[in-house]
Scaffold this motif. Structure first.
Motif, PDB file in Angstrom:
ATOM      1  N   ALA A  28       0.844  -1.193   0.000  1.00  0.00           N
ATOM      2  CA  ALA A  28       0.000   0.000   0.000  1.00  0.00           C
ATOM      3  C   ALA A  28       0.878   1.242   0.000  1.00  0.00           C
ATOM      4  N   LEU A  29       0.527   2.195  -0.825  1.00  0.00           N
ATOM      5  CA  LEU A  29       1.190   3.492  -0.843  1.00  0.00           C
ATOM      6  C   LEU A  29       0.211   4.468  -0.218  1.00  0.00           C
ATOM      7  N   LEU A  30       0.599   5.009   0.920  1.00  0.00           N
ATOM      8  CA  LEU A  30      -0.309   5.831   1.712  1.00  0.00           C
ATOM      9  C   LEU A  30       0.291   7.215   1.904  1.00  0.00           C
ATOM     10  N   PHE A  31      -0.497   8.222   1.629  1.00  0.00           N
ATOM     11  CA  PHE A  31      -0.087   9.604   1.832  1.00  0.00           C
ATOM     12  C   PHE A  31      -0.899  10.166   2.996  1.00  0.00           C
ATOM     13  N   PRO A  32      -0.341  10.149   4.201  1.00  0.00           N
ATOM     14  CA  PRO A  32      -1.108  10.597   5.358  1.00  0.00           C
ATOM     15  C   PRO A  32      -1.623  12.034   5.240  1.00  0.00           C
ATOM     16  N   GLY A  33      -0.909  12.892   4.539  1.00  0.00           N
ATOM     17  CA  GLY A  33      -1.340  14.286   4.380  1.00  0.00           C
ATOM     18  C   GLY A  33      -2.435  14.464   3.342  1.00  0.00           C
ATOM     19  N   GLY A  34      -2.613  13.471   2.487  1.00  0.00           N
ATOM     20  CA  GLY A  34      -3.676  13.471   1.506  1.00  0.00           C
ATOM     21  C   GLY A  34      -3.703  14.684   0.582  1.00  0.00           C
ATOM     22  N   VAL A  35      -4.894  14.989   0.128  1.00  0.00           N
ATOM     23  CA  VAL A  35      -5.117  16.086  -0.807  1.00  0.00           C
ATOM     24  C   VAL A  35      -4.656  17.410  -0.226  1.00  0.00           C
ATOM     25  N   ARG A  36      -4.870  17.600   1.044  1.00  0.00           N
ATOM     26  CA  ARG A  36      -4.498  18.869   1.690  1.00  0.00           C
ATOM     27  C   ARG A  36      -3.006  19.141   1.550  1.00  0.00           C
ATOM     28  N   GLU A  37      -2.223  18.092   1.672  1.00  0.00           N
ATOM     29  CA  GLU A  37      -0.774  18.246   1.582  1.00  0.00           C
ATOM     30  C   GLU A  37      -0.312  18.409   0.134  1.00  0.00           C
ATOM     31  N   VAL A  38      -0.915  17.669  -0.769  1.00  0.00           N
ATOM     32  CA  VAL A  38      -0.533  17.741  -2.181  1.00  0.00           C
ATOM     33  C   VAL A  38      -0.888  19.096  -2.781  1.00  0.00           C
ATOM     34  N   PHE A  39      -2.089  19.564  -2.506  1.00  0.00           N
ATOM     35  CA  PHE A  39      -2.548  20.844  -3.056  1.00  0.00           C
ATOM     36  C   PHE A  39      -2.342  21.966  -2.041  1.00  0.00           C
ATOM     37  N   HIS A  40      -1.134  22.070  -1.537  1.00  0.00           N
ATOM     38  CA  HIS A  40      -0.822  23.083  -0.530  1.00  0.00           C
ATOM     39  C   HIS A  40      -0.891  24.488  -1.122  1.00  0.00           C
ATOM     40  N   GLY A  41      -0.899  25.473  -0.256  1.00  0.00           N
ATOM     41  CA  GLY A  41      -0.990  26.867  -0.686  1.00  0.00           C
ATOM     42  C   GLY A  41       0.364  27.493  -0.964  1.00  0.00           C
ATOM     43  N   LYS A  42       0.324  28.770  -1.287  1.00  0.00           N
ATOM     44  CA  LYS A  42       1.525  29.521  -1.684  1.00  0.00           C
ATOM     45  C   LYS A  42       2.654  29.433  -0.668  1.00  0.00           C
ATOM     46  N   ASP A  43       2.341  29.632   0.579  1.00  0.00           N
ATOM     47  CA  ASP A  43       3.373  29.698   1.610  1.00  0.00           C
ATOM     48  C   ASP A  43       3.438  28.427   2.454  1.00  0.00           C
ATOM     49  N   GLU A  44       3.032  27.309   1.883  1.00  0.00           N
ATOM     50  CA  GLU A  44       2.964  26.075   2.653  1.00  0.00           C
ATOM     51  C   GLU A  44       3.837  24.957   2.084  1.00  0.00           C
ATOM     52  N   ALA A  45       4.766  25.275   1.206  1.00  0.00           N
ATOM     53  CA  ALA A  45       5.609  24.239   0.601  1.00  0.00           C
ATOM     54  C   ALA A  45       6.362  23.476   1.687  1.00  0.00           C
ATOM     55  N   TYR A  46       6.401  22.177   1.531  1.00  0.00           N
ATOM     56  CA  TYR A  46       7.155  21.268   2.398  1.00  0.00           C
ATOM     57  C   TYR A  46       6.662  21.252   3.839  1.00  0.00           C
ATOM     58  N   GLN A  47       5.402  21.560   4.042  1.00  0.00           N
ATOM     59  CA  GLN A  47       4.799  21.394   5.361  1.00  0.00           C
ATOM     60  C   GLN A  47       3.993  20.106   5.360  1.00  0.00           C
ATOM     61  N   LEU A  48       3.936  19.458   6.509  1.00  0.00           N
ATOM     62  CA  LEU A  48       3.134  18.246   6.648  1.00  0.00           C
ATOM     63  C   LEU A  48       1.768  18.606   7.199  1.00  0.00           C
ATOM     64  N   PHE A  49       0.743  17.966   6.674  1.00  0.00           N
ATOM     65  CA  PHE A  49      -0.625  18.184   7.134  1.00  0.00           C
ATOM     66  C   PHE A  49      -1.249  16.841   7.486  1.00  0.00           C
ATOM     67  N   TRP A  50      -0.638  16.154   8.421  1.00  0.00           N
ATOM     68  CA  TRP A  50      -1.132  14.844   8.817  1.00  0.00           C
ATOM     69  C   TRP A  50      -2.332  14.986   9.737  1.00  0.00           C
ATOM     70  N   PRO A  51      -3.248  14.021   9.658  1.00  0.00           N
ATOM     71  CA  PRO A  51      -4.383  14.039  10.584  1.00  0.00           C
ATOM     72  C   PRO A  51      -3.899  13.783  12.013  1.00  0.00           C
ATOM     73  N   GLU A  52      -4.735  14.115  12.970  1.00  0.00           N
ATOM     74  CA  GLU A  52      -4.339  13.954  14.374  1.00  0.00           C
ATOM     75  C   GLU A  52      -4.143  12.494  14.750  1.00  0.00           C
ATOM     76  N   THR A  53      -4.911  11.607  14.149  1.00  0.00           N
ATOM     77  CA  THR A  53      -4.753  10.189  14.453  1.00  0.00           C
ATOM     78  C   THR A  53      -4.044   9.515  13.287  1.00  0.00           C
ATOM     79  N   THR A  54      -3.052   8.742  13.606  1.00  0.00           N
ATOM     80  CA  THR A  54      -2.293   8.012  12.582  1.00  0.00           C
ATOM     81  C   THR A  54      -2.442   6.521  12.833  1.00  0.00           C
ATOM     82  N   ASP A  55      -3.660   6.058  12.757  1.00  0.00           N
ATOM     83  CA  ASP A  55      -3.949   4.653  13.039  1.00  0.00           C
ATOM     84  C   ASP A  55      -3.372   3.706  11.995  1.00  0.00           C
ATOM     85  N   PHE A  56      -2.888   4.255  10.883  1.00  0.00           N
ATOM     86  CA  PHE A  56      -2.329   3.379   9.852  1.00  0.00           C
ATOM     87  C   PHE A  56      -1.105   2.614  10.372  1.00  0.00           C
TER      88      PHE A  56
END
Length: 150
Positions: A28-56
């Motif tokens: 499985a290839l899992l991106f914990p940050g999901g869409v929010r991390e991929v489609f980040h904003g102007k001043d958000e490059a290389y920031q992580l947006f992981w959910p609070e729970t990482t049950d994976f």
């Protein structure tokens, strides 16, 4: 009809689907940050947006899966983001409304998120004249044999 994601072998991100993938020893290839991390904003490059729970990690440990961390660097340096996704839905003349409707019609990848929580809209960006190098760094694989999954 088959979704764009399913054409590439993706499954909806739900605890049940992830559990089944691990249970059947699937990769499985899992991106914990999901869409929010991929489609980040102007001043958000290389920031992580992981959910609070990482049950994976706990689920992976239940089936003694090996986790291989990966980092990708360079994409954010290859484009100039002109308009962030949240600003796109505010565009006049019905453009923003059309973008919001398209995003709302995309099924959220997270089982516990509403479509309004994930704006499935890339920012409006233009490539830079000279593209940046892209680096894909694979971390040291680690076993979950010794992790308590409970």
């Amino acid at each position: 009809s088959e979704s764009q994601f399913q054409k590439f072998g993706a499954v909806m991100v739900t605890p049940r689907n992830y559990y089944r993938l691990m249970q059947t020893k699937q990769t499985a290839l899992l991106f914990p940050g999901g869409v929010r991390e991929v489609f980040h904003g102007k001043d958000e490059a290389y920031q992580l947006f992981w959910p609070e729970t990482t049950d994976f990690v706990r689920t992976a440990a239940r089936f003694n899966a090996t986790i291989v961390p990966i980092s990708a660097v360079g994409a954010a340096d290859s484009v100039n983001i002109l308009i962030d996704a949240p600003d796109l839905v505010q565009l006049p003349f019905g453009l923003g409304e059309r973008i919001a409707n398209n995003s709302a019609n995309t099924i959220s990848a997270r089982f516990n998120a509403e479509n309004s929580d994930e704006l499935f809209q890339p920012p409006f960006a233009l490539p830079k004249p000279l593209p940046a190098r892209h680096y894909f760094i694979f971390g040291k694989p680690f076993s979950t044999d010794n992790i308590d999954h409970k």
